[in-house]
Write a protein that holds these residues in place. Structure first.
Motif, PDB file in Angstrom:
ATOM      1  N   LYS A  93       0.838  -1.193   0.000  1.00 51.45           N
ATOM      2  CA  LYS A  93       0.000   0.000   0.000  1.00 51.45           C
ATOM      3  C   LYS A  93       0.878   1.250   0.000  1.00 51.45           C
ATOM      4  O   LYS A  93       1.848   1.330   0.759  1.00 51.45           O
ATOM      5  CB  LYS A  93      -0.915   0.022   1.228  1.00 51.45           C
ATOM      6  CG  LYS A  93      -1.836  -1.190   1.322  1.00 51.45           C
ATOM      7  CD  LYS A  93      -2.812  -1.071   2.484  1.00 51.45           C
ATOM      8  CE  LYS A  93      -3.740  -2.273   2.521  1.00 51.45           C
ATOM      9  NZ  LYS A  93      -4.783  -2.130   3.587  1.00 51.45           N
ATOM     10  N   LYS A 110      -5.582   3.685  -8.452  1.00 45.68           N
ATOM     11  CA  LYS A 110      -5.088   2.545  -7.684  1.00 45.68           C
ATOM     12  C   LYS A 110      -5.943   2.281  -6.442  1.00 45.68           C
ATOM     13  O   LYS A 110      -5.433   1.950  -5.376  1.00 45.68           O
ATOM     14  CB  LYS A 110      -3.634   2.793  -7.266  1.00 45.68           C
ATOM     15  CG  LYS A 110      -2.675   3.025  -8.432  1.00 45.68           C
ATOM     16  CD  LYS A 110      -2.550   1.806  -9.319  1.00 45.68           C
ATOM     17  CE  LYS A 110      -1.541   2.052 -10.441  1.00 45.68           C
ATOM     18  NZ  LYS A 110      -1.420   0.885 -11.341  1.00 45.68           N
ATOM     19  N   SER A 137      -7.828  -0.222  -6.232  1.00 44.19           N
ATOM     20  CA  SER A 137      -7.759  -1.673  -6.102  1.00 44.19           C
ATOM     21  C   SER A 137      -6.714  -2.166  -7.077  1.00 44.19           C
ATOM     22  O   SER A 137      -6.266  -1.440  -7.967  1.00 44.19           O
ATOM     23  CB  SER A 137      -9.124  -2.317  -6.403  1.00 44.19           C
ATOM     24  OG  SER A 137      -9.532  -2.010  -7.730  1.00 44.19           O
ATOM     25  N   THR A 191      -2.382  -0.817  -3.675  1.00 46.22           N
ATOM     26  CA  THR A 191      -3.386   0.235  -3.561  1.00 46.22           C
ATOM     27  C   THR A 191      -2.739   1.523  -3.063  1.00 46.22           C
ATOM     28  O   THR A 191      -1.628   1.516  -2.522  1.00 46.22           O
ATOM     29  CB  THR A 191      -4.524  -0.176  -2.612  1.00 46.22           C
ATOM     30  OG1 THR A 191      -3.963  -0.478  -1.331  1.00 46.22           O
ATOM     31  CG2 THR A 191      -5.268  -1.377  -3.143  1.00 46.22           C
ATOM     32  N   SER A 248     -13.808   7.676  -2.250  1.00 41.91           N
ATOM     33  CA  SER A 248     -13.979   6.388  -2.915  1.00 41.91           C
ATOM     34  C   SER A 248     -15.394   5.836  -2.772  1.00 41.91           C
ATOM     35  O   SER A 248     -15.747   4.874  -3.447  1.00 41.91           O
ATOM     36  CB  SER A 248     -12.981   5.372  -2.352  1.00 41.91           C
ATOM     37  OG  SER A 248     -13.148   5.235  -0.955  1.00 41.91           O
TER      38      SER A 248
END
Length: 775
Positions: free
Chosen positions: A629, A682, A684, A688, A732
């Motif tokens: 991440k 990004k 997913s 991420t 999101s």
């Protein structure tokens, strides 16, 4: 005597252009006579008025004044006022002496226009320091619409209201200070006028040659001020950090203006008397020395001894294999979180935002640092990353899985408290002193003296801050950049590594490309399909070591505030050939010239690790599933939104300013666009991206190296409070389900949820319960 009559020192009437009449000749001669204090007065107004960092200096001084207890009054603001007053006296006295001399050599004051300029200009120049301060204080006031906090029943809004209340108190003090500066300018003007009329007999009906007070300039200033400058350089060279921090920016700048005014005035007098253009010769010498590099003293510091570096892929695999909490994730059949942080530039505010957020997550989760593989940073973000790495090198460990705190509570002796102390120091004053005195003197010398480099003052300021707070213990900022206990290091056993590898982004001036300074060898990324990372050293062995402070400083060199750093190096010949070794010089500037967020390097790093390391070598991880991440620590820059949300001055772009304005704004927008696009793309996938932004809507944050307590308090709102995360307010979230929040609250909430996500990630047995959550 007529208006056109002049002495033998003036051009005859017949030799003048048709537009140079008696009154215009008198006007031009009178202005020319006081050109030195006029130029320096104008410069003082500009510097005291326009730079945003100057506004922050005023806020620092005023907040010290407001918060100082009677038994512990801070005298720095009084020294600033006193220095400005003394500067006013110097500007007046130098200008008055020059008007005396001009009146003596030319019959200027026989004409009303010339007489008016000679009489009144010294008094006007005396007011300019406080006029500049008044204008700067006025410019620092925010637009009225920004003073009204939101009216929503949320913890984030309540926190904003508290900071806005503090900001309003500071702004009220600013308004009082504006009035005081205006009053000081008026009082100085009236007192000098009274003094001249009463004691020097300077009046409209008297020629200056008849006035008293002659010969003070060369006696009081010519010897005194160069001596003061020389003594200051010696004293500050003895204590290059502590003394500038004690006096502050304003007295240092005032002293430089006073000395420069005296020296420039002497140069103009020499020209007027002997026609020797001393000032022009000095300026020409500076240009020649700069063009040929004779005065270039900005070679960056390096330590003796060399080291070698581990290749990125090998370092990462060894780092993952040595994680002592990895088995807990295997047993729980949960992915092992690995973080890469991208920290954007922005001087001190970026440093504080980066270090504060990382420290907050470390205080919440003791295992956080051992999951943070690398930080890609630019400029001020590099200082924040360096501060966190130094603290982690001292206090963090690679240990078995430990639970995170579900809710944020300040720790008196935690990482965040230590970060607050380290970044509360004034890094600006030593930089200003070094720039205006030793490094300014260097511009006039054809031989480079590296100790005069102003960039070293900033680097030593970083070292000083650590020593001041941690005493005689080992100073990581003064030690080698390669001595931190990071992945791939030889400074400690691999199983002890709990410090992120620093990837400090710089820009190569000779090529315009980005180069990354790192303890890991990044050269093999150039042969991958994921996007190569230009390695600063281009070699894995025989690396000349440098201090951590120097490495951070190289990433932060934004000309003209900080100079580009350079070094010479030799490339060995290609094996099996008859080539000779090749010598090169390479110069490095702020990484933000190429890409200001650090996100590009972080993205290339993540792609390389996922495609080149994790997939082909998944078996080497012994069944451990990696969840990679990227956390983007950024500011907010929505030029279109902010353009329509704020009041704008009705300035018309023209053919002279529009190209520069377009380049500057496009550069800023481009630096903002990439991390925004990266985060949206990004959400997913193999790895991420999360964004931890701040929004400077309510408090304007300057690009510089000193922050007021108010700015630090405001940035603290965006350090992340996990219990306040509102999941449905995230960007999101589908639009139909999203809770609509104003931009500043949305930025706070986004960071709250990033920290809350880290708390959940670092709980292999499941996240801890949250009480009183607003989610």
């Amino acid at each position: 005597m007529t208006d056109a009559t002049v002495t033998s020192g003036s051009a005859p009437e017949a030799d003048r252009p048709f537009f140079i009449t008696g009154w215009s000749a008198s006007l031009m001669q009178s202005i020319s006579a006081v050109r030195a204090p006029a130029i320096m007065s104008l410069l003082a107004i500009v510097v005291l008025w326009l730079p945003q960092q100057t506004w922050e200096v005023y806020r620092v001084l005023l907040q010290q004044r407001v918060e100082a207890a009677p038994s512990a009054v801070s005298w720095q603001w009084l020294m600033a006022v006193g220095a400005l007053f003394l500067l006013s006296i110097v500007l007046w006295q130098v200008a008055r002496e020059l008007t005396y001399a001009a009146s003596e050599r030319h019959d200027i004051d026989s004409h009303p226009v010339g007489k008016f300029v000679l009489d009144w200009s010294p008094r006007v120049f005396a007011t300019t320091p406080f006029v500049g301060v008044a204008l700067g204080l006025w410019a620092s006031l925010p637009p009225p619409a920004r003073r009204e906090p939101l009216d929503l029943p949320l913890e984030q809004v309540a926190a904003i209201k508290r900071v806005v209340a503090d900001a309003e108190a500071v702004q009220a003090t600013v308004q009082v200070a504006i009035a005081a500066a205006v009053v000081m300018a008026i009082v100085i003007f009236l007192l000098i006028t009274f003094f001249e009329r009463r004691f020097l007999h300077v009046a409209p009906d008297r020629q200056l040659t008849e006035a008293r007070g002659r010969r003070l300039f060369f006696i009081n200033h010519w010897f005194l001020f160069p001596l003061v400058g020389a003594v200051s350089i010696v004293a500050f060279a003895w204590q290059p950090i502590a003394l500038p921090q004690y006096f502050g920016v304003v007295p240092i700048f005032a002293m430089w203006v006073a000395i420069s005014t005296v020296l420039m005035a002497v140069g103009t007098r020499v020209y007027d008397l002997y026609r020797v253009p001393v000032v022009s010769i000095a300026v020409l010498a500076v240009l020649v020395f700069e063009f040929y590099g004779w005065s270039d003293n900005h070679r960056f510091r390096q330590l003796r001894g060399t080291t070698s570096r581990t290749e990125l892929r090998t370092a990462f695999m060894d780092w993952v294999a040595s994680r002592k909490d990895a088995q807990a994730y295997r047993d729980a059949k949960r992915p092992y979180p690995v973080y890469i942080v991208a920290a954007e530039g922005g001087g001190m505010y970026a440093a504080y935002h980066t270090a504060k957020l990382l420290a907050r997550m470390q205080d919440l989760c003791e295992n956080f640092s051992q999951h943070l593989f690398a930080v890609s940073s630019v400029s001020g973000g590099s200082l924040g990353a360096g501060v966190f790495a130094a603290l982690a090198n001292k206090n963090a460990t690679n240990s078995a899985a430990k639970p995170c705190a579900a809710e944020y509570q300040p720790k008196p002796n935690g990482f965040e408290a230590d970060t607050e102390k380290l970044l509360s120091y004034d890094f600006l004053s030593p930089l200003i002193w070094a720039g205006l005195f030793p490094d300014f003197v260097q511009r006039f010398l054809p031989v480079a003296i590296n100790q005069f480099d102003r960039a070293r003052a900033l680097e030593k300021g970083f070292e000083f801050a650590w020593s001041a707070d941690h005493g005689s213990e080992k100073n990581p900022f003064a030690g080698s950049f390669f001595a931190l206990c990071t992945a791939g290091t030889k400074a400690c056993p691999q199983e002890a590594t709990a410090v992120p590898a620093l990837l400090l982004n710089t820009t190569i001036i000779e090529t315009g490309t980005q180069a990354v300074l790192s303890p890991l060898y990044l050269g093999y990324t150039a042969y991958s399909s994921t996007g190569g990372i230009e390695d600063f050293y281009r070699s894995s062995a025989d690396i000349r070591q440098m201090r951590l402070s120097t490495a951070v400083g190289l990433s932060s060199r934004f000309p003209w505030i900080l100079p580009a750093g350079w070094h010479n190096f030799t490339l060995p010949p290609t094996p099996g050939t008859n080539e000779k070794p090749r010598r090169y010089r390479m110069s490095f500037a702020d990484g933000g010239y190429f890409e200001g967020s650090g996100a590009l390097t972080a993205d290339n790093l993540a792609q390389y690790l996922m495609e080149e390391v994790l997939k082909p070598n998944g078996g080497a991880l012994n069944g451990l599933d990696i969840a990679l991440k990227i956390i983007l620590i950024t500011g907010t820059y929505q030029p279109m939104d902010h353009f329509f949300e704020t009041d704008k001055n009705p300035l018309v772009q023209n053919e002279l300013t529009s190209p520069l304005a377009t380049l500057l704004n496009a550069w800023r927008a481009r630096n903002s666009a990439f991390p925004t696009e990266l985060a949206s793309e990004k959400g997913s996938g193999p790895y991420t991206v999360m964004t931890a932004p701040f929004d400077n809507y309510y408090v304007t944050l300057p690009l510089g190296w000193q922050l007021t307590k108010l700015s630090r308090e405001y940035l603290g709102l965006f350090a992340g409070t996990p219990q306040h995360c509102i999941k449905k307010a995230l960007r999101s979230t589908p639009v139909a389900e999203r809770v609509d929040l104003p931009e500043p609250v949305l930025s706070m909430n986004t960071t709250d949820c990033v920290v809350q996500q880290v708390v959940e990630d670092l709980a292999p047995q499941g996240p801890p319960p949250v009480t009183g959550s607003t989610r």
